[in-house]
Design a protein around this motif. Structure first.
Motif, short mmCIF file in Angstrom:
data_model
loop_
_atom_site.label_atom_id
_atom_site.label_comp_id
_atom_site.label_asym_id
_atom_site.label_seq_id
_atom_site.Cartn_x
_atom_site.Cartn_y
_atom_site.Cartn_z
N LEU A 182 0.85 -1.14 0.08
CA LEU A 182 0.13 0.24 0.10
C LEU A 182 0.83 1.39 0.07
CD1 LEU A 182 -3.16 -0.08 -0.05
CD2 LEU A 182 -3.07 -0.03 2.34
N LEU B 232 -6.02 0.21 9.79
CA LEU B 232 -6.75 -1.17 10.18
C LEU B 232 -5.93 -2.51 9.87
CD1 LEU B 232 -9.54 -2.17 10.45
CD2 LEU B 232 -9.69 -2.66 7.86
N LEU B 233 -5.12 -2.25 8.88
CA LEU B 233 -3.88 -3.48 8.59
C LEU B 233 -3.09 -3.69 9.80
CD1 LEU B 233 -3.06 -3.00 4.80
CD2 LEU B 233 -4.39 -4.98 5.67
N THR C 183 -6.19 -5.59 -1.20
CA THR C 183 -6.03 -4.44 -0.31
C THR C 183 -5.56 -3.48 -1.10
OG1 THR C 183 -4.19 -5.50 0.53
CG2 THR C 183 -6.20 -5.31 2.13
N THR D 265 -7.59 -1.41 -3.60
CA THR D 265 -8.42 -0.23 -3.14
C THR D 265 -7.88 1.24 -3.52
OG1 THR D 265 -7.44 -0.38 -1.06
CG2 THR D 265 -9.42 -1.67 -1.50
N ARG D 266 -6.65 1.15 -3.90
CA ARG D 266 -5.84 2.49 -4.17
C ARG D 266 -6.38 2.82 -5.42
NH1 ARG D 266 -4.88 5.40 -1.19
NH2 ARG D 266 -3.75 6.71 -2.36
N SER E 38 -9.21 9.99 5.49
CA SER E 38 -9.72 8.60 5.13
C SER E 38 -8.56 7.75 4.26
CB SER E 38 -10.85 8.88 4.05
OG SER E 38 -10.54 9.37 3.03
N LYS E 39 -7.75 8.29 3.70
CA LYS E 39 -6.71 7.80 3.05
C LYS E 39 -6.16 6.62 3.96
CE LYS E 39 -4.90 9.90 -1.34
NZ LYS E 39 -3.61 10.78 -1.88
N HIS E 40 -5.79 6.92 4.85
CA HIS E 40 -5.05 5.95 5.67
C HIS E 40 -5.73 4.98 6.70
CE1 HIS E 40 -1.95 8.13 3.78
NE2 HIS E 40 -2.30 9.28 4.49
N ARG E 41 -7.06 5.05 6.55
CA ARG E 41 -7.84 4.20 7.35
C ARG E 41 -7.62 2.74 7.10
NH1 ARG E 41 -13.66 6.00 6.35
NH2 ARG E 41 -12.73 7.94 7.18
N LEU E 42 -7.25 2.26 5.81
CA LEU E 42 -7.12 0.94 5.56
C LEU E 42 -5.79 0.60 6.08
CD1 LEU E 42 -8.15 -1.39 3.92
CD2 LEU E 42 -6.84 -0.59 2.29
N ARG E 43 -4.80 1.42 6.15
CA ARG E 43 -3.42 1.11 6.49
C ARG E 43 -3.60 1.01 7.96
NH1 ARG E 43 1.66 2.25 4.20
NH2 ARG E 43 1.99 2.88 6.41
#
Lengths: 117, 884
Positions: free
Chosen positions: B376, B499-500, B467, B470-471, B492-497
């Motif tokens: 990511l 979460l990981l 994952t 999603t980028r 919001s951009k880093h929400r996924l990171r």
């Protein structure tokens, strides 16, 4: 397929022309077509069996060749292929096309580089 | 030869073609191939290989565009799309090549995780999923007896016969019993593991002979002295001679005729036996008409077609009830335990293996989340590149293909690494013993393990790719290009990171908690102890055959002579003896009765009995609570016994056991009275987790059978010099008598918690890996967000923000990630608790101390991981940050 003109099939793939060329001399089964290509000295372009049979199926589906109903004499597992009327026509057109390419000045030069110098 | 194998490969590939193609041209094509192969003498192989390559090349084309009528244009489009995909893969390869550090880290970390997952899967598959290698293996059952709370007692011979006659659910019932026997006349005397079996057992298991025949029902019924050799014994001891059938071997001094050689047996119930004899022959020294004698028989049956284990259980419950009313004095409380054969074999390993599998899956998930995070970060850095490409007209699907290709390339490379490492691990596991797990000898790398490896690698690749993809939804060419210079959007951009990262933390906490629980459980086990505390004590068994030592006095003399000779050997501190030893897996039971004893059952009070030599308690480290040890002059004329504390409390609640009398084996008046001269501590003979009956100790002078010599040594371990000297000593006394089962008491102790130890060590290892992975994830996340905020931090510092404030903001971010993750981990641990509960001793899976420690530890680690980037943040020079 009968509504398609013989011209629509041109240009043929090399393997397709090799097949039509061989069959124009008479009915043959797959391996003979390969042997013909070898005898003509096309070492580099002799098709593999799978390539050959895919082409045979294509040509048969398009009505350029047919499979005879009687089995080959040497081997009952195999039935030889032969040209259809349309096939003969397409083969002729393709041969003429190739010949006319080679008959041009540039074509002649390719075939005999010495003479053109 | 080569031509034949080329032909085979050609046919295999051809079989992968569409059925329609094969039907249409298959015969002709194969006939042509044969003709070509037959004709081209010198170049046959060349022809074969050329044709095989051609066949393989055309395979995917034939599936995509079945040879048939051509639709102009279409074909070409496909080809170019294929070419594009190939380009994407190549470009993915180049892209990974450009970033060797990332690629190496990702491949190695994923590869290690996969190695663990593949290896554990391989073990699970072989041990738990693979059926036993017998015909209709799922119809095979093991049958043993139960008596009150005692499960899995061996079967009394008359009961076995009744089971055979009365059951309605089995089409066949056989039996086996171990028999340790002395072999003489072939080199030095030695003890070997023999097994008594009924002939139908071999038929049931579909085992064939390499030579000769199996013994028949007549020989079995007549107690004939006939034996079947195992392949290993035949090779190692008999030199694989072809004429071995008909030869005679001396077993316990008796001649036995070899009737055949059996194929080697890797699995229960025949494995590990050197030779087999008829069951009735092997039980010769046992009272086979007694229903209260349980001489180690285990029955193996095959259920009739359509019967399940439940029906068989009901059937045998009925038989048990019948036998209870027919023979109330012995069978009143006896039951039958019917278990599918595989369950019988792997029962104790199931929990352990599934726990390991769960743990290693968690590790792999953590690693996948970590690599997804790394991808990511790369993808974010490449926002610009991707946006430019999108703006220039690259289809989103092409970009997706390339990112997916990168992830899959990584995962597949890691899969290769993992498969290689796993193969090595499995080879080690196969060769190891003492892990306390069943069936490890059949563990191997096979096609289903390889298939699982491919599936695991692909799955991991897709998870990572998913994952990363999603980028792509964030790419809006114009906006990204404009923002490229000031990418400081955090939200919001880093929400996924995030979460990981929290996922990694949570998974690490789950494993830390699991490892912590196992460690505490192991400590509890070690502290609880089995009731013995030996020094450096060697054990060695002597089994004098009845033929050469018919009287008790003969054996007493042998043991006394050996003990006094051994005492004089250099390196020996003391010598004693006792049999059967605790934790040795063997036991000996008898019944007691006496005046005023609480009547437990008709036969008296059932106890475990050990025959001992003087100094047994001191050597084994068993507490002598009251009275005295046995002495050499405690003879059969003035019989004495010692009892353990459990028995003392049951029989003499008033605490006055010393001097009381009891009778052994039934209350009959002809049994002599024994006087209790001592009380000792209770020993858990079957390991810490298993309850043991009250114990009785009798001096070897009054009753001696086989004896385990206990030799306390100066150097400890299996002292080779002492063992050699012992063998020589025994040889001088009786050259026909072997010294066997040489080990140490400590290794019995160690083996009794081997499974727990290995599980604790492995879980700790997995937890360490998950911890490191989550530290890397945390550090990466915080460092990355600091890097993005360099400008912002610079401005703040320029405006007078204090360093401490900046520091704490950054550290807090790490702490927050750690806390959320740790909380999640604790929740998951609580939910998953029941999976580990059965593996724990004296600690609950929800133990607040352990879970708290794991969570707190993780939060501390999270703060530390955030500290390094935080220090970097406060060293930001405002001018530099603003200029950059």
């Amino acid at each position: 397929m009968s509504d398609r003109n013989a011209h629509d099939y041109l240009p043929l793939r090399p393997v397709e022309f090799q097949i039509l060329l061989s069959l124009s001399a008479g009915p043959r089964h797959g391996y003979r077509i390969i042997q013909d290509a070898e005898e003509r000295g096309e070492e580099a372009a002799v098709p593999g069996l799978a390539t050959l049979y895919r082409a045979l199926r294509r040509l048969e589906a398009e009505g350029l060749i047919e499979q005879s109903d009687t089995a080959s004499e040497q081997d009952e597992r195999r039935r030889p292929y032969r040209l259809s009327g349309l096939g003969v026509e397409v083969a002729r057109l393709e041969a003429r096309r190739l010949a006319s390419q080679l008959g041009s000045e540039a074509g002649a030069a390719l075939l005999d580089p010495e003479a053109s110098r | 030869m080569i031509a034949a194998s080329v032909r085979q490969i050609y046919q295999i590939i051809f079989r992968l073609y569409p059925a329609e193609f094969r039907a249409a041209v298959g015969q002709s094509l194969l006939a042509d191939f044969d003709e070509g192969l037959g004709k081209e003498n010198a170049g046959r192989v060349g022809f074969g290989i050329r044709q095989t390559l051609d066949l393989a090349r055309n395979l995917s084309s034939e599936w995509r565009t079945p040879s048939g009528p051509r639709r102009p244009g279409r074909d070409r489009g496909r080809t170019s799309r294929l070419r594009a995909m190939r380009e994407d893969i190549r470009s993915a390869g180049r892209s990974l090549h450009r970033d060797p550090a990332f690629t190496l880290v990702a491949v190695v970390v994923m590869g290690l995780g996969m190695a663990g997952l593949i290896a554990v899967y391989g073990i699970v598959e072989a041990v738990l999923l693979e059926p036993l290698p017998y015909p209709d293996a799922n119809r095979l059952v093991s049958l043993t007896e139960s008596y009150r709370i005692e499960q899995r007692k061996s079967v009394a011979y008359p009961n076995y016969l009744d089971w055979r006659a009365r059951n309605r659910t089995l089409e066949e019932l056989g039996a086996r019993a171990w028999n340790s026997i002395n072999l003489t006349g072939l080199g030095p005397a030695r003890n070997i593991d023999a097994m008594g079996i009924t002939p139908n057992l071999l038929g049931m298991l579909g085992v064939g002979t390499l030579q000769g025949r199996i013994f028949n029902e007549t020989e079995a019924a007549d107690r004939a002295r006939v034996i079947l050799l195992s392949e290993g014994f035949w090779r190692d001891t008999m030199g694989a001679r072809p004429d071995v059938v008909g030869e005679t071997l001396l077993l316990d001094g008796e001649p036995f005729i070899v009737v055949g050689v059996l194929e080697d047996q890797a699995e229960f119930p025949l494995a590990e036996a050197a030779l087999w004899m008829p069951l009735r022959t092997s039980l010769s020294s046992v009272d086979m008409s007694s229903r209260s004698s349980h001489p180690g028989i285990e029955a193996i049956g095959r259920m009739t077609k359509g019967t399940n284990a439940h029906q068989a259980r009901l059937d045998f419950e009925r038989i048990a009830t019948e036998l209870a009313s027919d023979y109330p004095e012995t069978n009143a409380e006896a039951g039958v335990v019917v278990r599918p054969l595989r369950e019988r074999v792997v029962a104790n390993s199931t929990t352990t293996l599934w726990l390991l599998f769960g743990a290693v899956t968690i590790v792999m998930l953590a690693i996948s989340a970590n690599v997804a995070g790394l991808m990511l970060t790369r993808a974010t850095r490449r926002d610009g590149e991707l946006a430019v490409r999108a703006a220039l007209g690259a289809a989103r699907s092409r970009l997706a293909t390339q990112l997916t290709a990168e992830a899959l390339l990584l995962a597949i490379s890691a899969g290769f690494l993992g498969l290689t490492l796993a193969a090595m691990v499995l080879r080690l596991v196969r060769g190891s013993s003492g892990l306390g797990l069943a069936r490890l000898n059949v563990v191997q790398m096979d096609s289903s393990v390889a298939a699982a490896a491919i599936a695991i690698a692909t799955l991991c690749g897709l998870v990572v790719a998913g994952t990363t993809l999603t980028r792509l939804t964030h790419i809006r060419a114009a906006a990204t290009l404009r923002d490229a210079a000031e990418r400081s959007v955090v939200g919001s951009k880093h929400r996924l990171r995030r979460l990981l990262v929290t996922t990694q933390v949570a998974l690490a906490v789950v494993l830390l908690a699991g490892a912590g629980l196992m460690t505490r459980s192991l400590t509890n086990l070690a502290q609880a102890g089995v009731g013995i505390a030996p020094g450096n004590v060697l054990t060695a068994y002597i089994g004098p055959p009845q033929t050469s030592y018919p009287e008790n006095a003969d054996r007493v003399e042998l043991y006394a002579a050996l003990a006094s000779a051994a005492r004089a050997l250099p390196g020996v501190v003391g010598v004693s003896g006792g049999d059967p030893l605790p934790l040795s897996g063997r036991n000996n039971q008898t019944t007691l009765s006496g005046d005023g004893f609480p009547q437990i059952d008709e036969m008296g009070h059932r106890v475990e009995v050990t025959r001992i030599m003087p100094d047994y308690f001191a050597t084994m480290g068993i507490d002598l609570l009251e009275g005295r040890d046995v002495r050499l002059d405690d003879t059969i004329d003035s019989p004495v016994v010692l009892i353990d504390s459990t028995l003392a409390e049951t029989l003499f609640p008033d605490g006055r056991a010393l001097g009381q009398r009891l009778r052994i084996r039934g209350p009959a008046a002809d049994r002599p009275w024994h006087t209790i001269v001592g009380v000792v501590g209770h020993v858990k003979n079957y390991g810490i987790r298993n309850e043991s009956r009250g114990q009785l100790y009798v001096p070897f002078t009054t009753s001696a059978w086989g004896m385990t010599l206990l030799v306390e040594t100066e150097r400890g371990g299996t002292d080779a010099e002492v063992i050699d000297a012992l063998r020589t000593t025994l040889f001088d006394i009786d050259p026909e008598l072997p010294l066997t089962r040489v080990s140490t008491v400590n290794s019995y102790l160690h083996d009794s918690i081997a499974t727990e130890t290995i599980l604790t060590q492995t879980l700790s290892g997995f937890a360490a890996v998950a911890l490191i992975v989550s530290i890397i994830g945390l550090y990466g996340m915080v460092a990355y967000s600091v890097a993005l905020r360099t400008r912002e931090i610079g401005i703040r510092m320029a405006l007078g923000a204090r360093a401490a404030r900046v520091l704490s903001t950054v550290v807090l971010e790490g702490a927050l990630l750690g806390t959320v993750g740790a909380a999640g981990g604790v929740v998951v641990s609580l939910l998953a608790g029941r999976w580990i509960a059965s593996a724990l001793y004296d600690i609950t899976p929800a133990d607040p101390g352990t879970l708290g420690a794991a969570a707190t530890g993780m939060i501390v680690v999270a703060v530390l991981a955030a500290f390094v980037p935080a220090l970097r943040a406060i060293r930001v020079q405002p001018t530099q940050a603003l200029r950059g």
